[in-house]
Design an enzyme around this catalytic site. Structure first.
Site, PDB file in Angstrom:
ATOM      1  N   HIS A  90       0.847  -1.192   0.000  1.00 20.53           N
ATOM      2  CA  HIS A  90       0.000   0.000   0.000  1.00 20.53           C
ATOM      3  C   HIS A  90       0.889   1.251   0.000  1.00 20.53           C
ATOM      4  O   HIS A  90       2.007   1.231   0.522  1.00 20.53           O
ATOM      5  CB  HIS A  90      -0.919   0.014   1.219  1.00 20.53           C
ATOM      6  N   GLU A 108      -2.077  -0.503   8.107  1.00 15.41           N
ATOM      7  CA  GLU A 108      -3.184  -1.333   8.570  1.00 15.41           C
ATOM      8  C   GLU A 108      -2.702  -2.294   9.654  1.00 15.41           C
ATOM      9  O   GLU A 108      -1.496  -2.431   9.887  1.00 15.41           O
ATOM     10  CB  GLU A 108      -3.779  -2.126   7.400  1.00 15.41           C
ATOM     11  N   HIS A 165       3.343  -7.581   1.651  1.00 11.50           N
ATOM     12  CA  HIS A 165       2.625  -8.502   2.530  1.00 11.50           C
ATOM     13  C   HIS A 165       1.517  -9.216   1.758  1.00 11.50           C
ATOM     14  O   HIS A 165       1.149  -8.806   0.655  1.00 11.50           O
ATOM     15  CB  HIS A 165       2.005  -7.752   3.709  1.00 11.50           C
ATOM     16  N   ARG A 185      -0.714  -4.405  -6.556  1.00 14.37           N
ATOM     17  CA  ARG A 185      -0.405  -5.834  -6.591  1.00 14.37           C
ATOM     18  C   ARG A 185       0.913  -6.087  -7.315  1.00 14.37           C
ATOM     19  O   ARG A 185       1.101  -5.653  -8.446  1.00 14.37           O
ATOM     20  CB  ARG A 185      -1.515  -6.611  -7.306  1.00 14.37           C
TER      21      ARG A 185
END
Length: 298
Positions: A90, A108, A165, A185
């Protein structure tokens, strides 16, 4: 106080296990049940109202401890998978501002209600060179340069923006993330979307925002514990009699197990309640709850 109606989203890696967390019974492969979200495209409706979370915030942001034009800066969801998620990253704050016109990136954290089947997730890389990661992506052997990060039930893992991740098969998590809902991605196992096309990759942006030096952080998060990160604070507790938000910004109380009543309105597993700044409400019933409070740092 506002009780929210969760929104479910179908994903190629999703699972019917999220039906237990207020997931849409008409969707079999649910990837995420968005318990609290006020962004464009995922804007939870309010119980007993025609309005959404973002609509009421924009009417009077100061009431929520926010500034004019702000969206609610956190998204709370229950996410689960019966297949591995894509290898992803991200955007950092800096990258999001420059390339996405967003005020902040996306950090997150995952609280593992159910751990992954193999006992690990992908997090961080074993390679110290971006070029070797790109080569591994091109050769479809990206797992060779990733770390298998060990996970047990009830672990809390914080993933700062810019960290590579992926959630892995079998996991079910309470997820808290910043409201910049952007994912780049690296690799997606050549999976097809509902139209039969390979799902889009974003390798150039992913490698640009990747910060090789960053590490994920693992914490315990038992009932009675509080964990504070730069972007948010989360508190884990058993709720009876009252729900209170001591902060000067609206916070989100999310039910992990059990059931609460606010007056005669039931609140089930998977649902969230937005508590206004310094608000306290009476409840009946008993539930395991996480209270999430955003930090306005940008």
């Amino acid at each position: 106080m506002f009780i929210l109606i969760p929104e479910s989203r179908e994903r190629v890696w999703g699972t019917p296990r999220l039906h237990a967390y207020s997931g849409d019974q008409n969707i079999n492969q649910i990837g995420s049940v968005y318990s609290a979200s006020g962004i464009e495209g995922i804007d939870c409706k309010i119980v007993g109202s025609y309005q959404s979370l973002n609509e009421i915030i924009q009417i009077d942001p100061e009431r929520f401890g926010l500034r004019e034009g702000d969206v609610y800066p956190l998204i709370i969801s229950f996410t689960a998978c019966d297949k591995n998620l894509s290898i992803q990253v991200h955007p950092t704050d800096e990258y999001a501002r420059i390339h996405e016109s967003m005020p902040y990136g996306k950090s997150e954290a995952w609280y593992f209600i159910t751990p992954p089947e193999e006992g690990w997730i992908y997090a961080e890389q074993t390679s110290k060179e971006k070029e070797s990661i790109l080569t591994a992506v091109d050769d479809k052997r990206v797992s060779d340069v990733l770390q298998e990060y060990p996970i047990q039930q009830y672990d809390l893992v914080y993933i700062p923006s810019g960290t590579i991740h992926a959630l892995t098969k079998g996991a079910l998590v309470y997820e808290i993330q910043q409201a910049t809902d952007i994912t780049y991605r690296f690799y997606d196992y050549d999976r097809l979307d509902k139209d039969g096309k390979k799902r889009e990759l974003h390798v150039e942006k992913a490698i640009e925002t990747l910060k090789l030096e960053q590490k994920v952080e693992k914490d315990s998060f038992d009932i009675g514990q509080t964990v504070e990160k730069r972007e948010f604070t989360i508190q884990h507790f058993s709720a009876t009699d009252f729900l209170s938000n001591p902060a000067k910004i609206a916070s989100v109380a999310t039910i992990l197990s059990g059931e609460l009543y606010i007056g005669d309105q039931p609140c089930a597993m998977g649902q969230s309640i937005v508590l206004l700044p310094e608000e306290s409400i009476e409840i009946t019933g008993c539930a395991e709850v996480v209270l999430a409070t955003p930090h306005i740092y940008w």
